[in-house]
Structures are given as C-alpha cells and as structure tokens.
Design an enzyme around this catalytic site. Structure first.
Site, mmCIF file in Angstrom:
data_model
loop_
_atom_site.group_PDB
_atom_site.id
_atom_site.type_symbol
_atom_site.label_atom_id
_atom_site.label_comp_id
_atom_site.label_asym_id
_atom_site.label_seq_id
_atom_site.Cartn_x
_atom_site.Cartn_y
_atom_site.Cartn_z
ATOM 1 C CG HIS A 47 -0.500 0.020 2.536
ATOM 2 N ND1 HIS A 47 -1.292 0.304 3.623
ATOM 3 C CD2 HIS A 47 0.731 -0.221 3.034
ATOM 4 C CE1 HIS A 47 -0.571 0.244 4.715
ATOM 5 N NE2 HIS A 47 0.650 -0.073 4.397
ATOM 6 C CD GLU A 48 -0.628 5.240 1.614
ATOM 7 O OE1 GLU A 48 -0.523 6.083 0.707
ATOM 8 O OE2 GLU A 48 -1.663 5.094 2.284
#
Lengths: 588, 588
Positions: free
Chosen positions: B438-439
């Site tokens: 994620h990110e």
C-alpha cells in the site's frame, strides 16, 4: 486450460528429457513398469489433486480442525480427498509390491505427490505422514508390525504420524524425556508428552499409528538412548480387528498461521502400550530414515506451493491491465497487461527460476534414492548415498526459503488483491512459512550441511557434489556458446566454495567455522541450484520453441540475478567472521 | 520490566544524542516546547499504546470487522482505544496550535506514534488516516473546510480516509474514472467506485471525512485532470451539527491476510455531494502532500512491527533453553538459552540492525520535515525538500522489506511456537506483509526513486544524499579507528552508486535504465541505511556501556553482512541488464 497447480510440460521435461527416468525400467525393481505406467500415475495424481484436493483448500484454511474435548472435527471434504487418494492406490506408490505397493520409482512418486501438495498442502499432510510412517515401518519393523500396521496404511484404513518433538525438546532431540518401561510381555509402557504432532488425532480412518521416540529407562543419556516405538491409537487384535483404546490422549490443538487444514496436536502418552521397532537405542537411526525422506518431502511441498503461486500470479499478470510502458506514457492509450512491465517480469522470472529449479533439484534427489535402492555394488550405493546425504539439507532448506520468496512475489504481482483471502496466494505464503521450521529448522540444516555432510570422510561429501558439478561444467563447455559461458561462471563459484570451505576448517577454530553455517547453507544452496539450472540448459540445448526459450531465459536470470549473491557471502565465510560470536547478550 | 513494544532508550538516543531534537525549540514554531514536553508526549504515547492499544491486538485480528448490509461492527476495544488517543490530544500532535493542534515537531510526533503502531497496527490505522487527512485538509482546504472537518477530527469526533484507488486503477492513478459533476451551488456530484479504503465505514465517531480523487467532467485526461474533494459520510449543517446521510455506500469489505483490525472497504459514491479542495485539476499535487507523509508513516508502521517482533524474539531467546554450545556437546550438561547460539544471535543482530536502522532513518526524515517547515530561506527549504523527497521512497520501501524480514526472523527464533497464534510474531509478519503494497508498491517506489527522484534537476537528488553521506564520512574519518574504516567502505559504495547511476542514464536507453529499478531501490536502500548506521556510530563514539556496545555491534553486523549485498546488485545495474526486457510472455 492450463493447470495453475503445476506444469506437466515442465515435469515431463525434467523426468524424461533431463533425468531419463524411463531408463529406470531397465532395473529389476522397476521392470514391471514403463513410461506409460509413469505417465498414467502422473495423470492420475493430477486428476485426484484437481478433483478432490484443490476444491476445499480455502475451506480447509478458513475452517480449521476443532476439538471439543472428545473428538476432533475436520471438514468432510478432507476425508473424501484422503479416501480418493487411497482408492487410487497412491499410498503405496513407491513401496514394495510384496507388501501391496506399486514399486514405482521415488522420482515418479514425488512428481505425482507434488500435484497433491500444490492443490492442498494441508490435506496432503495426512497421506504425507502416512506414507513416511509406512516406509519407515516397512524398512525397520518386523513382519508382524508390517502386517498389522503397514498393510492397513497402504489400504487407506489406518493413518500415521511421527512423534519426535516435546514441549521442552524441539531442535534438541537429545533432550526428550518420554520414557519407555519394558513390560513382561515384551511391550513397553510409554509415558510422556509429544508436541507438534501433525495428524495426531482425527476420525479420518479406523486407527492412527504413532511412531514415537522415547528413552528406555536406564539407557544411555542423549541421542544414544533413544528408541523407536509403534504406539497405535487403538490396540489391534490378533485377527487385525480394532481393539481397545490405547492410553494416548489428545492434550490440545496448536493454532497455526497456515497449514491450518492439517490438525496439529499435543499428545499425552499416559502409559500407552508401545511396540519396539528394531533394537533398543537405535531409534534415531531409524527415524532419520524417515527424516531424510521427510526432508525431501518438505522441500517438495515448499516447491509445490511456490509453483502454484507462480502459475496463479502469471495468470493474473496476463489478465490484469494496469499502466503503460515507460516508452509510451500517453494516458489516452489503453493500459497494458502487467506482464508487459519489466518489474513484473522480474518477479515472474524470479519465481520461475526458483520453482522450476527447486522441482528439478527435488526430482534429481529422488532419482538418487532410486539409483541407490537399485545400486548393484556397495561402492556405487555408498557414493550415491554420500551425494544424496550432502544434498538433502539443501533440498529441504532451499525451496523453503526461495519458494516462500516466490509466494511473496506472487502476492506482490497481485497487488492489494494478493493480500486478500479472496485470492489464493496469501494462503500459499502463510502455508509455506512453516517449511523453514519443521523437519529441522534452517539453522539446523546449516549445521547439518557444514558441520557434518560436507566434512564427512575428510571432505568426501563436498567432493561428491563438486565432482558432479565438474561433469556438468565439462558437458556445457563442450556445447560452447552460452552454456559454456555459464559453465565458466559455475566452475569458478564451486572452486571458490571448495577453497573457502578449506579455509574455514583449516583454521582449526570449529566454533568460528560453524558460527555462520546458515550463511554457508544459503551460498551453497544457490551454487547447487545454479548447477541444477545448467543441467537443465544442457538438456534443453539445441531445442527450439517457447518452452525451451523460457528455460534458457530463467537460467540466464538465475546466473545474472541470483548466483552473484554468493560472492559477498563467501567472502564473509572466508574471513571467519566472529560478529555473532562476539555479540553479548547484554548488548541487545 | 522492559517494554516489548519499542525501546525508549533507543528512541532517546536517536532523538537527543543523535538528532538533537531538543534544539528544535530554538525555532519559533516550537518555541513553546522543551525537552520536558517532548518526553511527556513520549511517555503518554507509550502509556496509551500499552494500556489501550496492545491488549486487544490479538482479539482484533481474530475478530475482524463484519458488515451485515447496514452496519459495520468492530470490537468495542477499538473505539475505546481511539477515544483514549483523542482524549490524550494525540490527533493534533504536530498540527498548528491555531487550529487546535499541539504544534510539536513531526520527529517527536512520529516517535510517539510508533508506540501506537507497535502495540496494534490495525487499530492505529484509524488515527493514522485521520491525522493524514486532517494535515492535508489543513494545508490545502479553505477556512470553512478546516472549521467544518479538521477541527472535529482533531477533537476526535470525526474520522478520515483517503480514497484514491479504484478496482481498475490501483498503481495507475491516471486511470481513475470516478467523476465529479459541478453543481450550481458550487458543490460537485461524485460518482464512482473506490477500492481498498481503510476505515471506509464504521461507527467509531460521528462522521467520516473521505478525501476523494475524481475527475471533473470535461477535464484533461490522465493525472492532469484529477481533482480532490471532501465527501463526508454525513453532510454537516451550517451550525456544525450532523445532517443527512450523503450518498456514499459501503459496497463490501475486503478480507485481508493481516491488518485485520483495520476495516478495509469498497465504497460506492452514487451522486454524493463533494466539496472541492483548492483548485480543479490540482488534486494529485495535494494528495501527494498526504502521500509523502503517509509513505513515511507506512515505513514507520513497518518499523514498529519489526521492532516489537525483535524485542519479543529477544525475550523468547533469553528464556527458551535448547541445545548446547558447539564446543560443549555433553548431553548430560544443562541446555543453554538459545540466545547463546551464534545463529540465533545472527537473527537477533539482523533484526536489531534492521529495526534500529529503520527507526533512525524515519526519525531523520521526520526531522527534515521539521527543518523544512521552519526553514528561514527558500534555498534552505528547497535543499531540505530535495533531500527529503529523495529519501522518501527508501523510508517507505526499506522498512517494508527488511522489517518484514525481521518479523520472519522473529518467527524463526520462536521455532514452531512462532508459527502459532498463541504467540504474537506470526501476526506481526502477516500485518507487515501489507507494507510493501500500500501507498505505492515496491516497484512503484523503485520507479519513483530512479526515474524521478535521483535524476531531477540534473541529478541534484542523488547529489543531495551523496553530499550528506560525505559529511558523515568526513566526521567518521576524523574519529579514526573503526568509524574511519567503515567510512571508507561507505564512501566507496556511494562513489560506486554515483558512477553506476551515471552509466545507466549515460547510455540514453531509458527503458534499459529503468528495467531494474527495483534492484536499484534495494541497493540504494542498503547504502542509505549503512550511512544511517554510521551516523549512529559517530553519535555513540567514545561512549561506553552495553547500549553503545550494542549499537557498535549492530553497525558492524550491517557493514559485514548487509552492505556487501549491494556489490553484485550494482554490477548488474551497471551492465544495463536486459533479461527482464527480453523475456517474452509466451516463454513463461
């Protein structure tokens, strides 16, 4: 539709184009077989795996076995799958026909069993243990034990376990405290607690045959005092019918991160009746018969999980459209399948090189089992044993490390989706994380390799592998071109391993030599796999088509991205680095 | 009793002995603070983490949020913890006092928040998102948005999310299709589907403030047409009271391998009312404000999970007796705690070097945030921004890779126990596996680093880091002895990175230069961490005691076992290897 469990094309290549397993039928033990019977078994295993094992893999993970204090409950699909496995005569695949087995080569049997593991490693654990148990008992048990326990296991009526560890003795088997008290009738009374027993209790068959390590009271301390016993869940009457419950109690279940489908137990032996296998105090020797087989099997399971994760991430990468090539960033253009992105291809190539390499190594080792079993002279047998023994810690540890890494790449290729239980790969990753632990941790394999296997008989273990590598180097060198270039790289790595190993022990400081045995295990493992990859490239040489081009590219990947990792590891080993020895507890 | 969440001793060393964060109070923004207020906040965070977040970490994992079609149900301990967090005024820790924040340095705030993440990364996700959301809105929203949404978030009444990804657009934000239709009253009608929204729906507060990326109809294609909107779950009346439900529907929950305590959702915006933030088509710029902060936060979470796993495995290794030293194998002798075994020490040293290094890097980056915010000239600010931007992909990706590896070592040290849910470390490993995704995935961070950050302004990004490294090399060189030796090794690695980078782009073949950007990310990351370790050793120089000896030994470990990994990676990069580019889909 291509299976996403394993690649039959690859298995055929390894078995027939590389290992020439069909030639094993020239040996008396396998004379009743042919390539057709081998193919039939592989077809059958794929079918059983696909039809009975794969469909409940997720369900088994989400609904792990429960224990209500009396009975272990397992979802019914597990019994259906295991019964299908037995009905197909897969338990006794490589066992002697004299006791009801099919007497197939271990190589073919392993390739077949990999399908079952790829489909559902949790449910596969039950037959895995039963087969290992039956093999040990057939080898070391007397005729009565074989009749009473092995034959019902081959028939699928009984199941088996191996009971080694205890709560206070995991890696250190010398410290087990389960005791065996000799009884007047020749049986033993077994008292103690056993930990991490997979398949330790369930209702999947009529009986469970525990193989239990215990110390006969008054015997030698340490491993020299360990004996091995058959301790059935239910006693068996003289006519083979099921008798009274033995004093084996289920003390509780362990709840694991993965491998959840395989019930894992703590067992309490409260004066249970046990039957000695072979002689007293030789238990560990017998158990290592099973352990070595189990180590190849654990490596195979790790490989199978890696392989299916690879194929699933490949399928995903071909279907998922996301982003555009670096050279064509126009946002108005259509997105491309992510298999087009170099970094995704890197993660696929890494997986391909790990899982195909690991499968090749495993089948190579299983062929050594076959050659050893059918060797015609003691010398031949001894040299095959030496080679197999030296490769076994690698065949166990390398797939456990790198096919787990493959599963991590499979998750990564799926992005956020791969992290969810809606897809398969997160479970493979969780399941595979067990493999560096059981049947001897990574650290134990490293000590086994460096402290025992490579140094036995004045370094004969290392020389045995180096000798095989040299044959491959010569063969590849004769082909010229790229194989010859890779052979040069391989040869230089192995020369370095030999000289570094000599330097490590030359110092006479055994503590320092063994301090970094895990690093040695890793470097050695990559060097073994590079050899196995060159073996495959030699077998593929001169052949054209996508399959062979893929082999060549995966081999290139391994030599360019993977093998060079060994250089700094070997430098560290050669320096007899004492960082870990000099570290003080208080400094953490 | 020493906490097994984080080491306060280490945090104090990093903040005060190395980064001299207490000197930040000389700057106007932090003039109301002192070392005492910093210490108070760290104490408070440890207490809130220990009392409210840690106790339900396992329960939260075993009882993930459920959705009955109407309401999301989360175990009550989560709300209690989040309310305690808000009551302690921790939401607005680094925000301006003008809007109700405490205006503390980001460095202190990060060190404090790490306690919360180490205790329970799932529950920590809610305030994590709220803080990021509020920071963005405070920076780019108008006064009305700040009053309506930011202040209630700081007060703990509202919670926040960030809505970027869509089912068909994960890494490729250019391809989002959520649209915003301008309305006569100045609001927008938001229509589309958003994926992977953590905290997307729940009953933990009065309202949820979604920050949503969408394209105003008729705008430019690709990222240039992305705008950013506030879309609350409930509309807010002019007096600040909660009004009607907005048209944001929960379409379903995602079921993850780890991070299970944080509800993760698919949201459907069915004509929901949205409020533009800033100007149209500048949404991605605003969002990157939050993204960069979130990337540091993800790295911090990965670090915190690695750190607590390290401390727990250390505690286990000190208590678990198993086996004997290589030099004293007498089975009659008592077993020793496994911390005495060199291979266990290797796994502990590896963890120590990863987690302490990662925490140091994170706090270093957060201090850059503070220095940048309080810079007195545009040039100073620009050079700090350049350095921070270049380090951000490393601060996100490196802990996500190596503190996950740390968690794997923590499992391995626990043996079979570590693989069970009876212990903590398997959960940390599952939780941490999210962080490379994620990110911005690992692959995206690699492209960001190599394709953007190091090459901006003619290579000024790379020069900025290399310049800082040189300062450290000089300082360590002046100390002589071991620091000087390590400085030589570090200097040579960085010179090689600079020359390899030049060679990669010198060819003019951008496709080849970027093909192995993930390998570049990894090599660069290890080189950055080696620099951070030398920084710590310089700060520890001349100081005696176990703590400093431990720092020195972990630093040695990093330079002997880790930094050398970069050599073959840099060789590969320099060769502009085309293996992944030349691979064909059909060959897999």
């Amino acid at each position: 539709m291509r299976s996403t469990l394993l690649s039959r094309r690859d298995i055929d290549f390894l078995l027939y184009e590389w290992l020439h397993v069909d030639r094993l039928v020239e040996r008396e033990r396998f004379a009743d077989h042919s390539k057709e019977t081998f193919d039939g078994v592989l077809d059958l295993c794929e079918q059983v795996a696909t039809k009975y094992f794969a469909p409940h893999n997720k369900k088994n993970d989400a609904n792990e076995p429960t224990f209500d204090g009396t009975t272990v409950t397992i979802i019914p699909e597990v019994k259906e799958a295991i019964d299908a496995f037995s009905r197909a005569d897969l338990v006794g695949l490589s066992m002697d026909s004299a006791i009801g087995g099919s007497q197939l080569p271990a190589t073919v049997s392993a390739a077949g069993f990999a399908w079952i593991q790829a489909a559902n490693v949790g449910s596969a654990a039950y037959p895995f243990l039963t087969v290992g148990n039956a093999n040990l008992l057939a080898a070391h048990g007397n005729a009565e034990l074989v009749d009473t326990y092995v034959k019902p296991m081959i028939a699928g009526r009984f199941h088996g376990t191996m009971c080694l560890s205890e709560p206070q003795a995991g890696s250190s088997l010398a410290d087990i405290t389960t005791r065996a008290e000799p009884q007047d009738d020749g049986t033993y009374r077994i008292v103690g607690s056993k930990m991490w027993i997979s398949g330790g209790d369930h209702e999947l068959g009529e009986n469970i045959v525990h193989l239990v390590l215990a110390k006969v009271v008054g015997g030698p301390v340490g491993t020299k005092g360990i004996s091995l016993f058959v301790v059935p869940k239910y006693l068996v009457n003289a006519d083979g019918s099921i008798g009274d419950r033995n004093d084996v109690l289920l003390a509780g279940l362990n709840h694991k991160m993965g491998y959840r489908g395989a019930v894992n137990t703590v067992l309490s032996f409260d004066g249970a009746t046990g039957y000695l296998i072979g002689e007293e105090n030789r238990g560990l020797t017998y158990m290592f018969h099973m352990m070595n087989e189990a180590r190849l099997g654990v490596g195979l399971g790790a490989t199978a999980l890696g392989y299916t994760g690879y194929l699933k991430s490949l399928e995903y990468a071909r279907g998922r459209e996301q982003g555009r090539p670096v050279a064509a960033k126009d946002p108005a253009a259509a997105q491309v399948p992510i298999v087009e992105h170099p970094d995704v291809r890197r993660m696929l190539l890494a997986q391909k090189s790990y899982v195909e390499g690991a499968l090749a190594l495993n089948l190579y080792c299983n062929r050594l089992v076959d050659l050893q079993k059918t060797a015609t002279t003691p010398d031949e047998r001894a040299s095959l044993t030496l080679l197999l023994d030296t490769l076994t810690p690698i065949a166990k540890s390398w797939p456990s490390q790198w096919c787990l890494e493959a599963n991590s790449f499979a998750i990564q290729i799926h992005g956020g989706y791969g992290y969810t239980r809606e897809y398969d790969v997160e479970q493979h990753y969780r399941d595979n994380r067990l493999n560096p632990i059981h049947e001897g941790t990574h650290g134990i394999q490293g000590l086994d390799l460096l402290g025992r296997k490579v140094v036995v008989q004045g370094g004969a273990g290392l020389a045995a592998i180096a000798g095989e590598v040299t044959k491959t180097v010569v063969a590849a060198g004769e082909l010229g071109g790229e194989p010859a270039d890779l052979a040069t790289q391989l040869d230089s790595t192995w020369q370095r391993i030999v000289s570094v190993t000599a330097a490590m022990f030359g110092s006479g400081d055994i503590e320092a030599a063994l301090a970094n045995s895990s690093v040695y295990l890793e470097a050695f493992g990559h060097a073994v796999l590079a050899w196995i990859w060159l073996e495959q490239l030699v077998a593929a040489d001169g052949k054209s088509g996508d399959f062979y081009d893929g082999k060549r590219q995966a081999g290139r990947y391994f030599y360019r991205f993977e093998l060079p990792r060994t250089a700094p590891q070997l430098d560290l080993l050669e320096s007899l680095d004492r960082t870990t020895l000099e570290m003080q507890d208080a400094w953490f």
